[in-house]
Design a protein around this motif. Sequence first.
Motif, mmCIF file in Angstrom:
data_model
loop_
_atom_site.group_PDB
_atom_site.id
_atom_site.type_symbol
_atom_site.label_atom_id
_atom_site.label_comp_id
_atom_site.label_asym_id
_atom_site.label_seq_id
_atom_site.Cartn_x
_atom_site.Cartn_y
_atom_site.Cartn_z
ATOM 1 N N ASN A 1 0.747 -1.191 0.220
ATOM 2 C CA ASN A 1 0.096 -0.066 0.011
ATOM 3 C C ASN A 1 0.816 1.355 0.074
ATOM 4 O O ASN A 1 0.278 2.411 0.707
ATOM 5 C CB ASN A 1 -0.976 0.001 1.251
ATOM 6 N N GLY A 2 2.117 1.196 -0.553
ATOM 7 C CA GLY A 2 2.598 2.217 -0.900
ATOM 8 C C GLY A 2 4.005 2.927 0.173
ATOM 9 O O GLY A 2 4.461 3.890 -0.120
ATOM 10 N N VAL A 3 4.098 1.937 1.320
ATOM 11 C CA VAL A 3 5.160 2.292 2.191
ATOM 12 C C VAL A 3 6.510 1.549 1.748
ATOM 13 O O VAL A 3 6.527 0.365 1.378
ATOM 14 C CB VAL A 3 4.986 1.829 3.347
ATOM 15 N N GLY A 4 7.743 2.330 1.667
ATOM 16 C CA GLY A 4 8.761 1.886 1.144
ATOM 17 C C GLY A 4 9.653 1.002 2.064
ATOM 18 O O GLY A 4 10.454 1.535 3.004
ATOM 19 N N LEU A 5 9.129 -0.363 2.321
ATOM 20 C CA LEU A 5 9.700 -1.222 3.138
ATOM 21 C C LEU A 5 10.373 -2.351 2.311
ATOM 22 O O LEU A 5 9.914 -3.078 1.385
ATOM 23 C CB LEU A 5 8.622 -1.790 3.956
ATOM 24 N N PRO A 6 11.534 -2.848 2.907
ATOM 25 C CA PRO A 6 12.158 -4.078 2.567
ATOM 26 C C PRO A 6 11.156 -5.329 2.930
ATOM 27 O O PRO A 6 10.268 -5.294 3.673
ATOM 28 C CB PRO A 6 13.694 -4.221 3.026
ATOM 29 N N GLU A 7 11.502 -6.618 2.176
ATOM 30 C CA GLU A 7 10.645 -7.764 2.543
ATOM 31 C C GLU A 7 11.345 -7.901 3.883
ATOM 32 O O GLU A 7 12.688 -8.293 4.319
ATOM 33 C CB GLU A 7 10.915 -8.789 1.448
ATOM 34 N N ILE A 8 10.440 -8.401 4.856
ATOM 35 C CA ILE A 8 10.692 -9.113 6.183
ATOM 36 C C ILE A 8 10.491 -10.603 6.134
ATOM 37 O O ILE A 8 9.660 -11.125 5.863
ATOM 38 C CB ILE A 8 9.889 -8.257 7.221
ATOM 39 N N THR A 9 11.570 -11.251 7.002
ATOM 40 C CA THR A 9 11.598 -12.642 7.108
ATOM 41 C C THR A 9 11.471 -12.817 8.597
ATOM 42 O O THR A 9 11.725 -12.137 9.415
ATOM 43 C CB THR A 9 12.747 -13.310 6.534
ATOM 44 N N ILE A 10 11.092 -14.203 8.887
ATOM 45 C CA ILE A 10 11.095 -14.546 10.063
ATOM 46 C C ILE A 10 12.541 -14.402 10.743
ATOM 47 O O ILE A 10 12.608 -13.908 11.959
ATOM 48 C CB ILE A 10 10.732 -16.112 10.561
ATOM 49 N N GLY A 11 13.790 -14.656 10.215
ATOM 50 C CA GLY A 11 14.958 -14.360 10.478
ATOM 51 C C GLY A 11 15.017 -13.036 10.970
ATOM 52 O O GLY A 11 15.796 -12.562 12.019
ATOM 53 N N LEU B 1 12.966 -2.718 12.873
ATOM 54 C CA LEU B 1 11.882 -2.647 12.368
ATOM 55 C C LEU B 1 11.101 -1.287 12.559
ATOM 56 O O LEU B 1 10.473 -0.742 11.524
ATOM 57 C CB LEU B 1 11.017 -3.684 12.544
ATOM 58 N N SER B 2 11.002 -0.820 13.683
ATOM 59 C CA SER B 2 10.376 0.350 14.227
ATOM 60 C C SER B 2 10.971 1.723 13.425
ATOM 61 O O SER B 2 10.472 2.537 12.809
ATOM 62 C CB SER B 2 10.449 0.728 15.304
ATOM 63 N N ASP B 3 12.395 1.560 13.266
ATOM 64 C CA ASP B 3 13.181 2.528 12.376
ATOM 65 C C ASP B 3 12.638 2.498 11.172
ATOM 66 O O ASP B 3 12.808 3.743 10.677
ATOM 67 C CB ASP B 3 14.506 2.524 12.529
#
Length: 289
Positions: free
Chosen positions: A243-253, A264-266
């Motif tokens: 939905n338009g937020v520039g985020l990298p893909e996040i894994t369980i690791g 993640l909060s940063d």
Amino acid sequence: DVYVDLTAEIAETGSFPTDDADRVLTPGELRLGVVAALYSTQLWPVLADALVVADTEQDGSLLHVLADTYLGRQPDGTYDNRQSAGIAINCADDPRRPPADEVRVQAELSAQSSVHFAEFLRASTGCLGTVDPIDPIAIGPADGAAPILVIGTTGDPATPYEWSVELAELLSSGALYTVEAEGHTAFLSVPCVDDVVIDYLVDLELPDVGAACAADDSDDVFAPDGEGELDQVIALFDCLRDNGVGLPEITIGDLLADPNGDFLSDLLDPTDPAVGRAAVACQDLIPGF
């Protein structure tokens, strides 16, 4: 047994690759990763996935992350002081300084009693090389003390339930409360014990003699794919990104490597209008939204 096969395979090959080109999973780290995951039922599904991936793909990435969590590795590659502090505090509390030969005998006896972690236990060095304690803990019945609540979890892999029974019997004013559950410690992780502990801490109110509680049988440790807590966090980040937020893909690791959520909060700027719009679109994935 997947674990037995993996320990044999990694002993033969020396290591497994990980998704970090500069790091590999060693035989000791494999065992440590398994030990780390046994502390909490929340990590059992992660451990299952880690063992499957290591077995089928010879990829040690998830097991490496589990070992890192135990050792206190931070997202930037540094380590906190939990291991050093643990040794220093335990040895400062313990007046015993048996000679090296006795420590080796004790470690060997512990190793012989373990089916899967003999080598791990055989490496124990106790308090060898540490200074004598200045003010060690006094072990005894604590006569005259206020009532002391002792919580024992029947399926605790790190501090056996039998120790809780022995401690409660040792203390003159000890009161044992049994929690039938898995995992290391119960307060704030097994809901049925929370009120018991809070009543004791706030009002010094003890449960009835012989009282116990059990974890809810309906709590499925191995939730269906996509329904686990970590899966839901990943789904939220995927939704925000879609939905338009520039985020990298996040894994369980990534989540395990950042237990406090600092990294993640940063990534999320609450003052960014795009984050606000995406949060509304993803509100079903946000607890309490």
